[in-house]
Structure formats: C-alpha cells, structure tokens
Design a protein around this motif. Sequence first.
Motif, PDB file in Angstrom:
ATOM      1  N   TYR A   1      21.495  85.893  80.545  1.00  0.00           N
ATOM      2  CA  TYR A   1      22.586  85.047  80.105  1.00  0.00           C
ATOM      3  C   TYR A   1      23.646  84.707  81.766  1.00  0.00           C
ATOM      4  N   ARG A   2      24.159  83.172  81.315  1.00  0.00           N
ATOM      5  CA  ARG A   2      24.661  82.770  82.646  1.00  0.00           C
ATOM      6  C   ARG A   2      25.954  83.970  83.251  1.00  0.00           C
TER       7      ARG A   2
ATOM      8  N   HIS B   1      27.874  82.064  85.377  1.00  0.00           N
ATOM      9  CA  HIS B   1      29.074  81.301  85.247  1.00  0.00           C
ATOM     10  C   HIS B   1      29.612  80.567  83.940  1.00  0.00           C
TER      11      HIS B   1
END
Length: 211
Positions: free
Chosen positions: A61-62, A64
């Motif tokens: 998962y990111r 950001h």
Amino acid sequence: MLSAETLAFLTDLKANNRRDWFEANRGRHETALAEPARLFAAELTERLTAASGAPVTARIYRLHRDLRFARDKTPYNAHLHIGFSGAGPGAWLVGLEPGKLVLGYGVMGFEGATLDSWRTAVAGPEGAGLEGILEGLGARGLRLDPPELKRVPAPYPTDHPRAALLRRKSLVVWDDDQPMDSAFGAAAPARIATALQEFAPLHTWLRSALA
C-alpha cells in the motif's frame, strides 16, 4: 529484508511527517523500507501460493496519503501495509508500524453479489461452521472487529441465530500478538507464512462458501 532499520525509518517518519523531511530522506526510504518491503512481499507471495495451491499476488500500500477529504493533512502513512490476495475472496494482511506488528486475514468489504453470497452462506447451514471457526480463533486471542450494521438486513428476521454475522459487511480477523522482530531478517517470510497458517480454517471457509 525488513529490519530494525525499517522500523527506525517509520518511527522517524512518524515524528517528522513533512514533505521536506521525506525528500531529505528519500534514499533512506528506498534502502530501509521500499526495497526490503518488495523483497519480503515477493518471498511471502511464493510461500502463500505454495500453501494455498493457487496464485497469490502482493500489494504494497502507498506511503503517500490521499488528502482530498482528510482533516489530517500529514502527507505520509507512518506504517507498512501489505495485502496478499488471489486464492479466494479473502486476503492475508501484514501491517508494521512503530510499536506494532499486526497480521490478519479476511475480506475488507463485501460488495454486490459477494455480499449476497455472504448473507446466504451465513444464514444457511454453512454459517454454523463459520461460527465455530471464529469461536476457535477468538479463544486463541485473535481479534474480530464489531459488525458494521445496527440491524439485521431484510429479509432476514431480527432474531436470526446468526444475526451478528448477517450485520457484517466485512470480516477480518486480526492477530496483534506476534513479536515485532518476527518480521525482520532473511527468515521473516517463512516465520510470517507459518503464523498466517492460523487463519487457514477461515481461508478454507471463505474460499468454499463464497466461490
């Protein structure tokens, strides 16, 4: 592989959650977090594929955050979340953050036809088997989030024996008790794959009931 340096980076990111700090530490992000996470995910994917007998894919998962509708405007997630899916409707989950290692398995959200299949399954004979599985996992200290709905959905009666399951729109069981360092080092994918086997009964049930 993941290491104490990974955790140190996440700890520092949590204390300095700003773009200027991240840009100044971008190289450290790559060497302490991003590349180790890719290596860890790749090896654990192979082990889960072998254990489940079906192809599994990983999603890191990111870092950001999506700030469009968030009140908290800190730009980064100070944690590492990886999901492993493909062998049935559920996914294995690994989460690492300062002070916590969490493992999980389940479905984050039943939608459309899958939600209908879920309700049919838990309302029928298969539901009793799931209740037994969840009781067994709970007896071993695993955590289950509460149902999302306050009422049993139509057309099921409010006094249905599996009302609590019918009020669910997701089902994920969590293990909060794994030692932090079990995610560190070259042997970590093997250790985590073994720990994730505790979810095998739930994986088998979801794969059969919601096929």
